[in-house]
Scaffold this active site. Structure first.
Site, short mmCIF file in Angstrom:
data_model
loop_
_atom_site.label_atom_id
_atom_site.label_comp_id
_atom_site.label_asym_id
_atom_site.label_seq_id
_atom_site.Cartn_x
_atom_site.Cartn_y
_atom_site.Cartn_z
CB CYS A 172 28.46 46.57 53.52
SG CYS A 172 29.17 48.21 53.62
NE ARG A 180 21.81 44.00 57.61
CZ ARG A 180 21.19 42.87 57.38
NH1 ARG A 180 20.71 42.62 56.20
NH2 ARG A 180 21.04 41.99 58.33
NE ARG A 217 24.84 42.90 56.39
CZ ARG A 217 25.29 44.15 56.55
NH1 ARG A 217 25.80 44.80 55.55
NH2 ARG A 217 25.23 44.72 57.73
N PRO A 218 21.05 37.84 57.04
CG PRO A 218 21.24 35.99 58.46
CD PRO A 218 22.04 36.92 57.60
CB ILE A 219 16.43 40.51 59.23
CG1 ILE A 219 15.34 40.18 58.20
CG2 ILE A 219 17.39 41.54 58.67
CD1 ILE A 219 14.36 41.35 57.99
CG ASP A 220 17.68 34.47 61.49
OD1 ASP A 220 18.55 35.13 60.89
OD2 ASP A 220 17.95 33.72 62.44
CD GLN A 221 18.37 34.92 65.93
OE1 GLN A 221 18.07 34.96 67.12
NE2 GLN A 221 18.16 33.85 65.19
N1 EPU Z 1 22.81 37.52 61.91
C1 EPU Z 1 21.93 36.47 61.78
N2 EPU Z 1 20.60 36.73 61.90
C2 EPU Z 1 20.12 37.98 62.14
C3 EPU Z 1 21.03 39.05 62.26
C4 EPU Z 1 22.38 38.79 62.13
O1 EPU Z 1 22.34 35.33 61.59
O2 EPU Z 1 18.89 38.15 62.24
C5 EPU Z 1 24.26 37.26 61.80
C6 EPU Z 1 24.89 37.99 60.62
O3 EPU Z 1 24.78 37.24 59.43
C7 EPU Z 1 26.32 38.17 61.09
C8 EPU Z 1 26.17 38.33 62.62
O4 EPU Z 1 24.90 37.81 62.95
O5 EPU Z 1 27.05 37.00 60.82
C9 EPU Z 1 26.27 39.75 63.13
O6 EPU Z 1 25.35 40.59 62.47
P1 EPU Z 1 24.74 41.90 63.12
O7 EPU Z 1 23.27 41.78 63.13
O8 EPU Z 1 25.43 42.17 64.43
O9 EPU Z 1 25.18 43.00 62.07
P2 EPU Z 1 24.36 44.27 61.61
O10 EPU Z 1 23.52 44.79 62.72
O11 EPU Z 1 23.73 44.02 60.29
C10 EPU Z 1 26.12 46.02 62.45
C11 EPU Z 1 26.90 47.14 61.87
C12 EPU Z 1 27.99 46.57 60.95
C13 EPU Z 1 28.87 45.64 61.76
C14 EPU Z 1 28.04 44.57 62.46
C15 EPU Z 1 28.85 43.71 63.42
C16 EPU Z 1 25.28 48.91 61.78
C17 EPU Z 1 24.43 49.78 60.96
N3 EPU Z 1 26.01 48.00 61.13
O12 EPU Z 1 25.54 45.31 61.36
O13 EPU Z 1 28.75 47.69 60.54
O14 EPU Z 1 29.81 45.00 60.91
O15 EPU Z 1 26.99 45.19 63.24
O16 EPU Z 1 29.46 44.50 64.38
O17 EPU Z 1 25.34 49.05 63.00
C18 EPU Z 1 30.12 48.95 59.12
O18 EPU Z 1 29.95 49.92 59.88
O19 EPU Z 1 31.00 48.92 58.22
C19 EPU Z 1 29.28 47.77 59.29
C20 EPU Z 1 29.12 46.86 58.35
#
Ligand code: EPU
Length: 433
Positions: free
Chosen positions: A117, A93, A122-126
């Site tokens: 995972c 990811r 798991r969007p990346i719109d933000q």
């Molecule tokens: N989201 C959006 N749009 C976006 C990005 C996220 O709607 O553009 C939503 C996601 O769908 C989710 C929420 O925002 O509902 C939080 O997502 P976030 O972007 O914070 O998650 P991430 O950066 O993909 C990281 C950790 C994850 C951890 C989450 C939340 C890393 C590499 N991964 O993921 O860690 O669960 O933050 O704290 O830093 C893990 O270590 O097991 C793991 C999954």
């Protein structure tokens, strides 16, 4: 392929040393792309997610040198092409961080959509909203995200959801942008602060990390240097939960107690004794585990990455507990596996209702993702009988030498090759198994 075989119902006792933080490492390693000159990074966890990232940087043209097991020197000066193909990016990811880092360095990037995972969408719109605010054009075609800008220009970006990934990516892209970038409603996780500290050590000007407003004053260039990654909050929390689940007494070293506050508070509420030291915590349980409600939230709330481990503890407690998952849409895929070990958990959307069953029993289970795997490992350590956990490559993504560390605490856990892998190996060697 490998699996863990765990003979459970043994109290964990002794000392364990926590490794560097996975989620800081996977942000800091791509951040070296921005620096002109070698970056020496210490306390790097020896896990497969880091190995994948190091391989990606090497294949992009960076010079990578392992000084020792936990120290890497990366010089990204010679990277020429800002393109990351699917075979490399799909494995994790956090490969999306390569978009921010390459865009920040080359004003363009082409990176395959990330893997990682599976917790539902798991969007990346933000992330994309942030890049566009910095004047980049983004397109997503044939599974590749392509970004380019004539020049990145700072702006104010309000994140619609608190996102770790978007906060990291915008910091990476804006470090050398023209003017000031302000990220509002930013994530406040310890690894965000660690990334900002790393970038500042290399010459960036980033203020406010750890609060919900981060200001990035663009600088001309970053230089190399030396940086030490913070300890892993979730690895520490996982060992705390394992000590509590087995009624053990474990001294957990190389941690930052402040990062564990929400976990320590919840465990104390459940009847676990926690003693804090400057850079260590002692976790001991002598009485029964008490029921509790847990709601996961972005930092400083209770971390979602500890949610599955808590479900195991609550299964071992007396009474009814409720977990509300406040970050991910679908992070209960492990529940069916836990039920196979005798847990009584009902899931409805983001809510899980757990009827404590007092003890769990061994069963063959599968790690469905990294933290699910950690939770099943804790369940197996506490359960009566011998549990076999398959698909442990998920666990190896984020926990350094977890079986060795657990064995040193008195656990009976063995890593064995499955028949399939013995056969595959024999075939590739041209021999018969
Ligand atoms: N989201 C959006 N749009 C976006 C990005 C996220 O709607 O553009 C939503 C996601 O769908 C989710 C929420 O925002 O509902 C939080 O997502 P976030 O972007 O914070 O998650 P991430 O950066 O993909 C990281 C950790 C994850 C951890 C989450 C939340 C890393 C590499 N991964 O993921 O860690 O669960 O933050 O704290 O830093 C893990 O270590 O097991 C793991 C999954």
């Amino acid at each position: 392929m490998e699996k863990f075989v765990v003979n459970g119902n043994k109290k964990l006792c002794g000392e364990v040393e926590i490794s560097g933080a996975k989620n800081a490492a996977v942000a800091i390693i791509p951040a070296t792309i921005l620096a002109k000159g070698p970056c020496r990074i210490e306390n790097v966890p020896n896990i497969s997610d880091v190995a994948i990232f190091v391989e990606i940087l090497y294949k992009l043209g960076a010079q990578v040198r392992y000084i020792d097991k936990t120290t890497i020197e990366i010089d990204s000066s010679k990277i020429l092409y800002p393109v990351v193909p699917y075979e490399l990016a799909r494995k994790m990811r956090a490969s999306s961080y390569l978009i921010g880092a390459l865009l920040g360095r080359f004003s363009r990037a082409k990176v395959a959509m990330p893997g990682g995972c599976d917790f539902g969408v798991r969007p990346i719109d933000q992330h994309i909203k942030g890049f566009e605010a910095l004047s980049a054009s983004i397109s997503v075609e044939h599974g590749m995200v392509e970004a380019h800008a004539r020049r990145l220009i700072g702006d104010t970006i309000y994140l619609d959801v608190v996102s770790v990934g978007a906060t990291v990516n915008i910091m990476l892209a804006s470090t050398m942008a023209e003017g000031v970038t302000i990220i509002e409603n930013a994530a406040r996780e310890p690894h965000i602060v660690d990334l900002a500290n790393f970038l500042n050590t290399m010459g960036a000007d980033i203020r406010g990390a750890g609060t919900d407003v981060i200001k990035v004053h663009g600088v001309e260039s970053l230089h190399g240097g030396t940086y030490t990654i913070i300890p892993d909050q979730i690895e520490a929390g996982t060992f705390m939960a394992a000590a509590a689940a087995t009624g053990g007494d474990v001294f957990i070293k190389n941690i930052i107690p402040k990062h564990l506050e929400s976990i320590s508070a919840k465990l104390e509420e459940m009847g676990v004794e926690i003693e804090e030291f400057d850079d260590a915590v002692r976790v001991r349980r002598t009485g029964p585990l008490l029921r509790a409600n847990v709601k996961t939230m972005p930092h400083p709330g209770f971390p979602t990455d500890m949610q599955p481990q808590m479900a195991v503890l609550l299964s071992l407690a007396e009474g009814t507990s409720i977990i509300t998952e406040g970050v991910w849409d679908n992070r209960y895929r492990y529940v069916d596996e836990l039920k196979r070990m005798g847990a009584n958990v009902q899931v409805d959307g983001k809510i899980a209702v757990i009827e404590g069953v007092g003890s769990l029993t061994a069963a063959p289970v599968r790690a469905t993702d990294l933290r699910a795997g950690a939770a099943l490992m804790i369940a197996a350590l506490a359960a009566h009988g011998t549990t076999e956990i398959e698909d442990i490559e998920h666990i190896d993504r984020g926990y350094e030498d977890v079986d060795l560390k657990l064995r040193a605490l008195g656990a009976d856990i063995r890593r064995i090759h499955t028949q399939e892998s013995v056969l595959t190996k024999a075939m590739s060697n041209g021999t018969t198994a």
